[in-house]
Design a protein around this motif. Structure first.
Motif, mmCIF file in Angstrom:
data_model
loop_
_atom_site.group_PDB
_atom_site.id
_atom_site.type_symbol
_atom_site.label_atom_id
_atom_site.label_comp_id
_atom_site.label_asym_id
_atom_site.label_seq_id
_atom_site.Cartn_x
_atom_site.Cartn_y
_atom_site.Cartn_z
ATOM 1 N N VAL A 1 0.837 -1.199 0.000
ATOM 2 C CA VAL A 1 0.000 0.000 0.000
ATOM 3 C C VAL A 1 0.874 1.253 0.000
ATOM 4 O O VAL A 1 0.624 2.212 -0.747
ATOM 5 N N GLY B 1 -3.118 1.098 -13.694
ATOM 6 C CA GLY B 1 -2.619 -0.043 -12.916
ATOM 7 C C GLY B 1 -1.244 -0.495 -13.349
ATOM 8 O O GLY B 1 -0.332 -0.645 -12.538
ATOM 9 N N TYR B 2 -1.095 -0.677 -14.663
ATOM 10 C CA TYR B 2 0.177 -1.183 -15.137
ATOM 11 C C TYR B 2 1.283 -0.165 -14.859
ATOM 12 O O TYR B 2 2.400 -0.528 -14.512
ATOM 13 N N ILE C 1 2.541 -0.527 -11.380
ATOM 14 C CA ILE C 1 3.447 -1.674 -11.249
ATOM 15 C C ILE C 1 4.835 -1.313 -11.756
ATOM 16 O O ILE C 1 5.850 -1.562 -11.102
ATOM 17 N N LYS C 2 4.880 -0.687 -12.939
ATOM 18 C CA LYS C 2 6.177 -0.334 -13.520
ATOM 19 C C LYS C 2 6.907 0.667 -12.630
ATOM 20 O O LYS C 2 8.114 0.541 -12.394
ATOM 21 N N ALA D 1 7.927 -6.575 -7.231
ATOM 22 C CA ALA D 1 7.149 -6.724 -8.470
ATOM 23 C C ALA D 1 5.730 -7.100 -8.052
ATOM 24 O O ALA D 1 5.501 -8.178 -7.519
ATOM 25 N N LEU D 2 4.801 -6.183 -8.289
ATOM 26 C CA LEU D 2 3.411 -6.440 -7.877
ATOM 27 C C LEU D 2 2.708 -7.329 -8.896
ATOM 28 O O LEU D 2 2.903 -7.177 -10.111
ATOM 29 N N GLU D 3 1.882 -8.261 -8.413
ATOM 30 C CA GLU D 3 1.024 -9.025 -9.320
ATOM 31 C C GLU D 3 -0.314 -8.310 -9.417
ATOM 32 O O GLU D 3 -0.717 -7.572 -8.518
ATOM 33 N N ALA D 4 -1.002 -8.565 -10.519
ATOM 34 C CA ALA D 4 -2.276 -7.885 -10.754
ATOM 35 C C ALA D 4 -3.244 -8.133 -9.602
ATOM 36 O O ALA D 4 -3.953 -7.221 -9.149
ATOM 37 N N GLY D 5 -3.272 -9.348 -9.128
ATOM 38 C CA GLY D 5 -4.210 -9.692 -8.055
ATOM 39 C C GLY D 5 -3.964 -8.872 -6.806
ATOM 40 O O GLY D 5 -4.897 -8.338 -6.182
ATOM 41 N N THR D 6 -2.679 -8.738 -6.451
ATOM 42 C CA THR D 6 -2.339 -7.963 -5.269
ATOM 43 C C THR D 6 -2.708 -6.503 -5.472
ATOM 44 O O THR D 6 -3.321 -5.854 -4.624
ATOM 45 N N TYR E 1 -4.840 -5.012 -7.574
ATOM 46 C CA TYR E 1 -6.241 -4.623 -7.639
ATOM 47 C C TYR E 1 -6.991 -4.924 -6.356
ATOM 48 O O TYR E 1 -7.968 -4.249 -6.026
ATOM 49 N N ARG F 1 -8.063 1.364 -19.880
ATOM 50 C CA ARG F 1 -7.276 1.596 -18.666
ATOM 51 C C ARG F 1 -7.800 2.792 -17.910
ATOM 52 O O ARG F 1 -7.979 3.871 -18.452
ATOM 53 N N TYR G 1 -5.745 6.332 -11.703
ATOM 54 C CA TYR G 1 -6.042 6.530 -10.288
ATOM 55 C C TYR G 1 -5.172 7.645 -9.736
ATOM 56 O O TYR G 1 -4.010 7.782 -10.126
#
Lengths: 879, 120
Positions: free
Chosen positions: B19, B33-34, B37-38, B49-54, B56, B81, B84
């Motif tokens: 968070v 979102g992407y 992550i980047k 490295a964040l996964e999409a599940g984490t 979102y 896309r 946020y």
């Protein structure tokens, strides 16, 4: 793959969240994959997706804002571990209780998993065909009588294939046997001569080489296909066998390909050869013994194809009125054809075993409720200390879970035994060889464990997790356990009812089995050994010489009392001994001639002189064949009782004359005797109209030597085979069998169903008895004070005993009433498995209800005796 | 389930590092979102490295708590896309958490766990 599973797992997210973020997430994962995926090895890819999946599952509404998702997970696991430890501790404190409960579930899970393994192996596994949904088996059926044949005639099926638009390929397979020279001795190998299109209908692919082409059927070149098993056993899996030659019946044939060994259709087979079309032979239309197959044209329904086949059958009939009468084709989906007979019994056993599992679970649920009642105070304390309702549910639930898990482990162990039992009892179940404990079976065991855990745990958990109840029941004992007892009452009544249903089902099967065994066989199978040869290819007097030498050799074997010959032993089948059923039309002299094509028919058996004596088949009227009934004597025949009854209506047929066709004219046979009916396919089959002829008057190359022995037939089997080869080393032997083994195999399916259902019924009855015992014991325990007061007030011990016994009896009686209702509804499905007994047989219902009632009372006896001996003072102290 | 944390809540538990990094990556500009992550990956030199599940899972909760909100996308962006941005509250939370971390670091320095002790 990875992305697809991700989509599926995404469904675990709450719908709203999925709709809101799903597309974005898929987009993000897609980009990440595009970025790193191509550079990854297989392990890296697996790790990538595993991380994505874990994150997805964990991200699902978990406390990701603060407190830490991972920690949340840890707490959950920690709590789970704690629950299990707690449950183990509680269970180990009462080892007896826990053992009984785990054993109960273990037996239930083991039994149901064993039956599932059979259902999986036999019914659920995919068939070895290309398209089994479209594949149909074709046999001929008499439209007038509805009688189903063993197969169809090649010519009729050929016409069907020419005329049918909704069938692809319709073609037959002709059972055949070849002689293969192995170590200087002729060995008989099973073969199918297949018409063009047969293998294509099966949709089978060769392991090696190729199938027959249209060319192979026309050219008549000697070729064959070999089964994989034969290839491995006889030829050491030599891949060079394809293209080389094998000598069958003295003729060299080129091996074109190797067929997969799981393909044993329509029966056991080692070799396939092409059956060239033989058009224009009207006589061949009556040779309807070849199973045919076809594929439904895509989009065509079975009904449409059947209607079309019916039309074609009519047109064949019109074109060949003499050769085809009341012809119809019966199209059967291949699954139905293979498993039609075993499907119902297997599903009934599955139902039975499901009921056993249910009873076992109910029993454990009852036990847990009892434990819950005892632990009411513990729960009250926990509640007072602030344990939440969920916490208490989890506590009870994990106890059931631990019990079920132990039961599951035990059940899997028992399944290994169960599988062995099923193999032993039912060697003839189709595809039994694939039976075993494998992945799907273990998955089923896991499912059964889960279900039983839920059943056993949920009820008590919900019942006792109401904190208010727990508190109230922690108070004084008297009325406390009432609602718990009511719940247990219901469980026990259901157990008793279930046990009665199973008992009635088993009882009907036992009665059927006894009825079947009571059927007159018409001969004595004990110490009779049969050996079948196909003695063709002899010239002039050679066959008689061979037969006589073979009989002499057999008579010389110690333990052989007498030998005779027949073309068909009763109870033969197409497995070990081949039944070549030949029915011949005939007319009776002095009667009005029937219209051509409508003549009565009789199954014809060729026997040697002395066969009836050797077989123990009584001659009930007239005489049997004598040595003087030879080719120079007048033609004579013996008929069976059914023949006499059907065609002479009880009057004596001796001296009457039967005429059978011979070329364009007929031959007359004088009836000299009547023999007892035999059953062509074992105890449960009906006798048929039969005519016997003397081998000395009309020969047959299909010969079965019947040996009557004074020792168990197994002991002389090898010597009997040798006796054949000593007479002629080139004579192959089709098969040998002890006649009582053949009969016993015919009963195998009945025995299988009866034994298993009886076992399940007894298990169920035992569980129900335990249920009653436990419940009544508990109720006595709860009512010690009341009973003590009664004693103090002067009730004699016998009153107390009667009162408690009545309690058990009442449970039993209620269960019995319910059970009778259940049995009346369910046993109807067993109609096809019964023999000479009706599904709602009142005797079975009454007797077994009595048994169950008796067991209920006996189960209450021990606690009742204990109640009787309660001392007033002691009882008062116990509170 | 969990009551929204107010900026004045002194007893607020620490944020998870996921968070924290998400909030941090939104300080400069709204991102999709992407992009988050980047950005996190860049800042942490690939260590996180964040996964999409984490991601979102967190975004869902952060929006529910009112720490971030959807922002208008730039004109040339892929319509699928969403962007946020931090809310005022989100900015406050990030500041408070950073201060708390700074305090901790300060304490560590004073205890000479870390070099470069601050002057007392």
């Amino acid at each position: 793959m990875g992305m697809r599973l991700y989509r599926i797992l995404l469904r675990a997210w709450p719908r709203a969240a999925r709709e809101e973020y799903g597309d974005e997430m898929l987009d993000v994962v897609g980009r990440q994959w595009a970025e790193v995926g191509p550079a990854l090895g297989p392990v890296g890819r697996a790790r990538f997706w595993l991380r994505q999946y874990t994150a997805l599952v964990r991200g699902r509404g978990a406390a990701t804002t603060r407190g830490g998702g991972q920690e949340g997970m840890k707490t959950l696991l920690e709590g789970f571990r704690h629950d299990v430890r707690q449950a183990l501790r509680t269970l180990l404190r009462r080892p007896g209780f826990s053992l009984v409960a785990a054993l109960t579930l273990g037996v239930g899970i083991g039994a149901s998993t064993s039956i599932f393994s059979a259902i999986h192996a036999v019914l659920l596994r995919p068939l070895p065909f290309g398209d089994s949904e479209r594949m149909v088996v074709i046999v001929e059926q008499n439209r007038a009588t509805g009688e189903l044949g063993n197969g169809a005639s090649a010519q009729n099926v050929f016409d069907l294939s020419e005329g049918a638009e909704l069938l692809q390929y319709a073609a037959v397979a002709d059972p055949y046997s070849y002689d293969l020279q192995v170590e200087g001795r002729a060995e008989n190998i099973r073969a199918w001569m297949v018409a063009e299109g047969f293998l294509e209908s099966l949709g089978v692919r060769p392991v090696l080489g190729r199938l027959f082409t249209a060319e192979d059927f026309i050219s008549g070149d000697p070729v064959l296909l070999l089964s994989e098993a034969s290839w491995v056993e006889r030829f050491g899996a030599d891949p060079d066998i394809v293209g080389s030659e094998i000598v069958l019946d003295g003729q060299a044939r080129v091996v074109l390909g190797i067929m997969p060994s799981r393909l044993q259709f329509p029966g056991e087979v080692e070799v396939w050869t092409p059956r060239p079309p033989q058009p224009g032979d009207p006589g061949s239309r009556t040779a309807a013994y070849m199973p045919g197959v076809a594929l439904l044209t895509p989009g065509a329904s079975l009904e449409q194809a059947q209607a079309e086949a019916d039309r074609i059958a009519r047109s064949i009939e019109e074109a060949f009125p003499a050769a085809a009468t009341d012809l119809s084709f019966r199209l059967t989906p291949v699954r139905e054809y293979l498993f039609g007979d075993v499907r119902t019994p297997l599903w009934i056993l599955a139902g039975a075993v499901g009921l056993v599992l249910l009873i076992a679970s109910a029993n454990v649920a009852g036990l847990l409720v009892a434990r819950g009642l005892e632990r009411a105070r513990e729960f009250a304390v926990r509640d007072a200390l602030g344990a939440s309702r969920g916490r208490l549910i989890r506590l009870m639930g994990s106890e059931a879970g631990v019990l079920a898990l132990s039961g599951g482990v035990l059940g899997v162990a028992l399944t290994y035994g169960g599988v062995a039992v099923i193999r032993g009892l039912a060697p003839d179940l189709p595809r039994i060889e694939t039976l075993g404990v494998n992945g799907p079976v273990l998955a089923f065991a896991l499912g059964a464990t889960t279900v039983s855990a839920l059943l056993a745990g949920l009820l008590p958990a919900l019942r006792f997790a109401r904190p208010a109840t727990a508190l109230r029941e922690g108070g004084r004992g008297q009325s406390s356990g009432r609602s718990g007892i009511r719940l247990r009452n219901r469980l026990v009544v259901l157990e008793v009812a279930g046990a009665l249903v199973l008992l009635v089902g088993a009882g009907l099967l036992v009665q059927s089995f006894a009825n079947v065994l009571d059927e007159e066989l018409g001969f004595d199978p004990e110490n009779r050994f049969a050996l079948q040869v196909f003695a063709y290819g002899y010239e002039g007097n050679e066959r008689v010489q061979f037969v006589n030498t073979a009989i002499e050799n057999m008579m010389a074997i110690p333990g052989v009392d007498s030998v005779a010959l027949t073309s068909n032993v009763p109870t033969s089948d197409d497995g070990v001994l081949a039944a070549l059923d030949i029915d011949i039309p005939f007319t009776l002299e002095g009667r009005a001639l029937p219209t051509p094509g409508q003549e009565p028919r009789a199954w014809t058996v060729w026997v040697s002189q002395g066969l009836f004596e050797v077989l123990g088949q009584p001659v009930v009227e007239g005489r049997g064949f004598r040595i003087t009934d030879d080719a120079n004597a007048p033609l004579v025949t013996v008929v069976n009782e059914t023949f006499a009854r059907r065609h002479f209506d009880g009057a004596s047929p001796i001296g009457e004359v039967v005429r059978t066709p011979s070329g364009d004219s007929t031959v007359a046979w004088e009836i000299i005797g009547v023999v007892a009916d035999t059953r062509p396919r074992g105890h449960a089959s009906a006798p048929r109209v039969e005519i016997y002829r003397a081998l000395t008057q009309s020969g047959s190359g299909n010969l079965t030597f019947v040996l009557r022995t004074s020792v168990p037939p197994a002991g002389i089997a090898e010597a009997a085979r040798q006796a054949i080869w000593d007479a002629n080393p080139d004579q192959s032997i089709w098969g040998t069998a002890a006649l009582d083994d053949l009969l016993s195999e015919r009963l195998a399916e009945r025995r299988f169903n009866m034994t298993l259902l009886s076992a399940f019924a007894l298990i169920a009855l035992f569980l129900a008895a335990i249920g009653i015992y436990a419940l009544v014991s508990y109720s006595v325990q709860m009512r010690r004070t009341e009973l003590g007061i009664r004693r103090a007030l002067g009730s004699p011990p016998s009153d107390i005993l009667a009162m408690i016994l009545k309690e058990g009896g009442l449970l039993g009686a209620t269960g019995v009433v319910l059970g009778i209702g259940g049995a009346l509804v369910t046993t109807r499905f067993m109609r096809g498995m019964l023999f000479d007994v009706r599904p709602n047989d009142p005797v079975a219902l009454l007797v077994l209800s009595g048994v169950v009632l008796g067991v209920s009372v006996v189960a209450a006896l021990v606690p009742a005796l204990r109640a009787r001996s309660i001392h007033p003072a002691e009882a008062l102290r116990s509170e | 389930m969990v009551p929204p944390v107010t900026t004045t809540d002194a007893s607020q538990p620490p944020l998870t590092h996921v968070v924290y990094h998400i909030l941090l990556s939104l300080t400069a500009a709204p991102r999709h979102g992407y992009g988050i992550i980047k950005d996190v990956e860049d800042r942490t030199h690939g260590r996180l490295a964040l996964e999409a599940g984490t991601l979102y899972g967190a975004i869902k909760r952060l929006r529910e708590d009112g720490w971030i909100e959807e922002a208008p996308a730039p004109a040339d962006a892929d319509r699928r896309r969403r962007y946020y941005a931090l809310t005022e509250m989100g900015r406050d939370v990030l500041r408070l958490e950073s201060e708390r971390l700074a305090e901790l670091v300060e304490m560590a320095r004073n205890a000479r766990v870390l070099p470069g002790s601050a002057s007392a």
